[in-house]
Scaffold this motif. Structure first.
Motif, PDB file in Angstrom:
ATOM      1  N   SER A  33      43.320  -0.752 -13.729  1.00 15.12           N
ATOM      2  CA  SER A  33      44.660  -0.261 -13.398  1.00 15.12           C
ATOM      3  C   SER A  33      45.700  -0.750 -14.409  1.00 15.12           C
ATOM      4  CB  SER A  33      45.054  -0.640 -11.973  1.00 15.12           C
ATOM      5  OG  SER A  33      45.115  -2.033 -11.828  1.00 15.12           O
ATOM      6  N   SER A  34      45.569  -1.994 -14.893  1.00 16.07           N
ATOM      7  CA  SER A  34      46.539  -2.481 -15.890  1.00 16.07           C
ATOM      8  C   SER A  34      46.337  -1.787 -17.232  1.00 16.07           C
ATOM      9  CB  SER A  34      46.461  -4.004 -16.046  1.00 16.07           C
ATOM     10  OG  SER A  34      45.255  -4.400 -16.656  1.00 16.07           O
ATOM     11  N   VAL A  35      45.094  -1.462 -17.581  1.00 11.78           N
ATOM     12  CA  VAL A  35      44.820  -0.711 -18.815  1.00 11.78           C
ATOM     13  C   VAL A  35      45.421   0.684 -18.699  1.00 11.78           C
ATOM     14  CG1 VAL A  35      43.000   0.355 -20.219  1.00 11.78           C
ATOM     15  CG2 VAL A  35      42.804  -2.045 -19.506  1.00 11.78           C
ATOM     16  N   HIS A  36      45.230   1.343 -17.560  1.00 17.36           N
ATOM     17  CA  HIS A  36      45.811   2.673 -17.354  1.00 17.36           C
ATOM     18  C   HIS A  36      47.332   2.616 -17.449  1.00 17.36           C
ATOM     19  CE1 HIS A  36      42.213   4.731 -15.145  1.00 17.36           C
ATOM     20  NE2 HIS A  36      41.889   4.246 -16.324  1.00 17.36           N
ATOM     21  N   GLU A  37      47.931   1.608 -16.819  1.00 18.04           N
ATOM     22  CA  GLU A  37      49.389   1.469 -16.856  1.00 18.04           C
ATOM     23  C   GLU A  37      49.879   1.251 -18.284  1.00 18.04           C
ATOM     24  OE1 GLU A  37      53.193   1.637 -16.044  1.00 18.04           O
ATOM     25  OE2 GLU A  37      51.604   2.148 -14.613  1.00 18.04           O
ATOM     26  N   ALA A  38      49.191   0.414 -19.040  1.00 21.20           N
ATOM     27  CA  ALA A  38      49.577   0.184 -20.438  1.00 21.20           C
ATOM     28  C   ALA A  38      49.469   1.467 -21.246  1.00 21.20           C
ATOM     29  CB  ALA A  38      48.706  -0.912 -21.049  1.00 21.20           C
ATOM     30  N   LEU A  39      48.417   2.239 -21.018  1.00 19.92           N
ATOM     31  CA  LEU A  39      48.257   3.507 -21.740  1.00 19.92           C
ATOM     32  C   LEU A  39      49.358   4.492 -21.367  1.00 19.92           C
ATOM     33  CD1 LEU A  39      44.384   3.931 -21.515  1.00 19.92           C
ATOM     34  CD2 LEU A  39      45.726   3.428 -23.580  1.00 19.92           C
ATOM     35  N   ARG A  40      49.650   4.610 -20.084  1.00 21.12           N
ATOM     36  CA  ARG A  40      50.702   5.544 -19.644  1.00 21.12           C
ATOM     37  C   ARG A  40      52.069   5.146 -20.189  1.00 21.12           C
ATOM     38  NH1 ARG A  40      47.731   5.404 -14.544  1.00 21.12           N
ATOM     39  NH2 ARG A  40      46.703   7.423 -14.303  1.00 21.12           N
ATOM     40  N   ASP A  85      47.332  12.166 -40.907  1.00 21.85           N
ATOM     41  CA  ASP A  85      47.501  10.719 -40.783  1.00 21.85           C
ATOM     42  C   ASP A  85      48.431  10.313 -39.645  1.00 21.85           C
ATOM     43  OD1 ASP A  85      45.814  10.460 -42.913  1.00 21.85           O
ATOM     44  OD2 ASP A  85      47.368   9.904 -44.364  1.00 21.85           O
ATOM     45  N   ASP A  86      49.107  11.272 -38.997  1.00 23.33           N
ATOM     46  CA  ASP A  86      50.013  10.905 -37.906  1.00 23.33           C
ATOM     47  C   ASP A  86      49.271  10.353 -36.690  1.00 23.33           C
ATOM     48  OD1 ASP A  86      48.987  13.478 -37.378  1.00 23.33           O
ATOM     49  OD2 ASP A  86      50.765  14.075 -36.255  1.00 23.33           O
ATOM     50  N   VAL A  87      47.955  10.408 -36.680  1.00 20.97           N
ATOM     51  CA  VAL A  87      47.182   9.813 -35.591  1.00 20.97           C
ATOM     52  C   VAL A  87      47.113   8.292 -35.739  1.00 20.97           C
ATOM     53  CG1 VAL A  87      44.880   9.969 -36.658  1.00 20.97           C
ATOM     54  CG2 VAL A  87      45.109  10.099 -34.166  1.00 20.97           C
ATOM     55  N   LEU A  88      47.230   7.778 -36.943  1.00 21.31           N
ATOM     56  CA  LEU A  88      47.073   6.340 -37.180  1.00 21.31           C
ATOM     57  C   LEU A  88      48.112   5.485 -36.449  1.00 21.31           C
ATOM     58  CD1 LEU A  88      46.073   6.546 -40.917  1.00 21.31           C
ATOM     59  CD2 LEU A  88      44.576   6.022 -38.976  1.00 21.31           C
ATOM     60  N   PRO A  89      49.394   5.816 -36.499  1.00 26.53           N
ATOM     61  CA  PRO A  89      50.349   5.005 -35.737  1.00 26.53           C
ATOM     62  C   PRO A  89      50.051   5.004 -34.232  1.00 26.53           C
ATOM     63  CG  PRO A  89      51.513   6.400 -37.295  1.00 26.53           C
ATOM     64  CD  PRO A  89      50.078   6.826 -37.316  1.00 26.53           C
ATOM     65  N   VAL A  90      49.518   6.100 -33.732  1.00 23.79           N
ATOM     66  CA  VAL A  90      49.169   6.175 -32.309  1.00 23.79           C
ATOM     67  C   VAL A  90      48.035   5.201 -32.003  1.00 23.79           C
ATOM     68  CG1 VAL A  90      48.334   7.689 -30.467  1.00 23.79           C
ATOM     69  CG2 VAL A  90      49.951   8.572 -32.163  1.00 23.79           C
ATOM     70  N   ILE A  91      47.029   5.168 -32.864  1.00 18.22           N
ATOM     71  CA  ILE A  91      45.909   4.235 -32.680  1.00 18.22           C
ATOM     72  C   ILE A  91      46.416   2.792 -32.665  1.00 18.22           C
ATOM     73  CG2 ILE A  91      43.840   3.282 -33.782  1.00 18.22           C
ATOM     74  CD1 ILE A  91      43.293   6.196 -34.788  1.00 18.22           C
ATOM     75  N   PHE A  92      47.272   2.443 -33.624  1.00 20.47           N
ATOM     76  CA  PHE A  92      47.798   1.083 -33.680  1.00 20.47           C
ATOM     77  C   PHE A  92      48.725   0.783 -32.495  1.00 20.47           C
ATOM     78  CE2 PHE A  92      46.698   1.332 -38.292  1.00 20.47           C
ATOM     79  CZ  PHE A  92      45.820   0.263 -38.291  1.00 20.47           C
ATOM     80  N   HIS A  93      49.462   1.771 -32.053  1.00 23.38           N
ATOM     81  CA  HIS A  93      50.353   1.599 -30.903  1.00 23.38           C
ATOM     82  C   HIS A  93      49.538   1.302 -29.643  1.00 23.38           C
ATOM     83  CE1 HIS A  93      54.379   1.868 -29.351  1.00 23.38           C
ATOM     84  NE2 HIS A  93      54.036   2.758 -28.448  1.00 23.38           N
ATOM     85  N   ILE A  94      48.478   2.062 -29.431  1.00 24.09           N
ATOM     86  CA  ILE A  94      47.593   1.821 -28.283  1.00 24.09           C
ATOM     87  C   ILE A  94      46.961   0.442 -28.395  1.00 24.09           C
ATOM     88  CG2 ILE A  94      45.433   2.541 -27.167  1.00 24.09           C
ATOM     89  CD1 ILE A  94      46.185   5.448 -27.958  1.00 24.09           C
ATOM     90  N   SER A  95      46.482   0.113 -29.580  1.00 23.24           N
ATOM     91  CA  SER A  95      45.837  -1.175 -29.800  1.00 23.24           C
ATOM     92  C   SER A  95      46.784  -2.333 -29.466  1.00 23.24           C
ATOM     93  CB  SER A  95      45.367  -1.262 -31.257  1.00 23.24           C
ATOM     94  OG  SER A  95      44.720  -2.471 -31.495  1.00 23.24           O
ATOM     95  N   ARG A  96      48.010  -2.257 -29.942  1.00 20.59           N
ATOM     96  CA  ARG A  96      48.990  -3.313 -29.654  1.00 20.59           C
ATOM     97  C   ARG A  96      49.324  -3.378 -28.168  1.00 20.59           C
ATOM     98  NH1 ARG A  96      51.030  -1.433 -34.429  1.00 20.59           N
ATOM     99  NH2 ARG A  96      52.585  -0.149 -33.386  1.00 20.59           N
ATOM    100  N   ALA A  97      49.443  -2.231 -27.531  1.00 17.22           N
ATOM    101  CA  ALA A  97      49.780  -2.198 -26.104  1.00 17.22           C
ATOM    102  C   ALA A  97      48.700  -2.865 -25.255  1.00 17.22           C
ATOM    103  CB  ALA A  97      49.982  -0.757 -25.639  1.00 17.22           C
ATOM    104  N   LEU A  98      47.455  -2.793 -25.712  1.00 16.98           N
ATOM    105  CA  LEU A  98      46.345  -3.415 -24.988  1.00 16.98           C
ATOM    106  C   LEU A  98      46.041  -4.824 -25.506  1.00 16.98           C
ATOM    107  CD1 LEU A  98      43.938  -0.341 -24.726  1.00 16.98           C
ATOM    108  CD2 LEU A  98      45.510  -1.235 -22.978  1.00 16.98           C
ATOM    109  N   ASP A  99      46.850  -5.292 -26.453  1.00 18.78           N
ATOM    110  CA  ASP A  99      46.660  -6.603 -27.083  1.00 18.78           C
ATOM    111  C   ASP A  99      45.254  -6.711 -27.674  1.00 18.78           C
ATOM    112  OD1 ASP A  99      47.574  -9.061 -27.967  1.00 18.78           O
ATOM    113  OD2 ASP A  99      47.003 -10.104 -26.123  1.00 18.78           O
ATOM    114  N   CYS A 100      44.892  -5.675 -28.412  1.00 23.53           N
ATOM    115  CA  CYS A 100      43.554  -5.577 -29.007  1.00 23.53           C
ATOM    116  C   CYS A 100      43.643  -5.394 -30.509  1.00 23.53           C
ATOM    117  CB  CYS A 100      42.804  -4.374 -28.423  1.00 23.53           C
ATOM    118  SG  CYS A 100      42.261  -4.598 -26.728  1.00 23.53           S
ATOM    119  N   ARG A 101      42.502  -5.503 -31.135  1.00 17.97           N
ATOM    120  CA  ARG A 101      42.333  -5.176 -32.546  1.00 17.97           C
ATOM    121  C   ARG A 101      41.465  -3.932 -32.610  1.00 17.97           C
ATOM    122  NH1 ARG A 101      42.652  -9.481 -36.070  1.00 17.97           N
ATOM    123  NH2 ARG A 101      42.771  -7.857 -37.640  1.00 17.97           N
TER     124      ARG A 101
END
Length: 138
Positions: A33-40, A85-101
């Motif tokens: 649920s916290s992962v879903h909330e972070a993604l949303r 290449d506009d997909v790359l910032p989205v990937i990094f944004h998701i990664s940061r939101a989940l505190d992941c690499r």
């Protein structure tokens, strides 16, 4: 065919996956649920109708998000299709939101600022593989 990016909670100062100790076990990302909330909250337009498998549509790309069935969530797999290449910032944004690499499964390396090179190399590989697919020939 997709460019597969594995999101894992790894140390921020890690420069190579090879530098992890053999017995390293990353902590979970969090509850489903916290992962879903972070993604949303990060990419509000993400479709999480299937709680284990999300989808995010961009102008020239699609990201399928493999969240999985387990709770807590240990990793998230991004299956990236399309171009630009506009997909790359989205990937990094998701990664940061989940505190992941972000780990590039095609190169075996962590994604960094040179991610366009990995993404572009994948697209070249994909286009060649599709063009030479013997299943497409009569």
């Amino acid at each position: 065919m997709s460019w597969d990016i594995l999101l894992l909670p790894l140390p921020a100062d890690l420069t190579s996956i090879d530098d992890l100790p053999a017995d390293h076990e990353p902590p979970p990302i969090g509850s489903r649920s916290s992962v879903h909330e972070a993604l949303r909250s990060t990419v509000g337009e993400v479709d999480l109708t299937d709680p284990a498998w999300g989808e995010l549509l961009g102008p020239t790309w699609v990201i399928e998000l493999g969240v999985g069935e387990h709770d807590p969530v240990e990793s998230v797999m991004l299956h990236v299709r399309g171009g630009e290449d506009d997909v790359l910032p989205v990937i990094f944004h998701i990664s940061r939101a989940l505190d992941c690499r972000a780990f590039d499964c095609s190169t075996g390396e962590l994604l960094t600022d040179d991610a366009p090179a990995s993404w572009n190399a994948f697209q070249v590989f994909r286009d060649r593989a599709i063009a030479s697919d013997p299943a497409d020939k009569p």
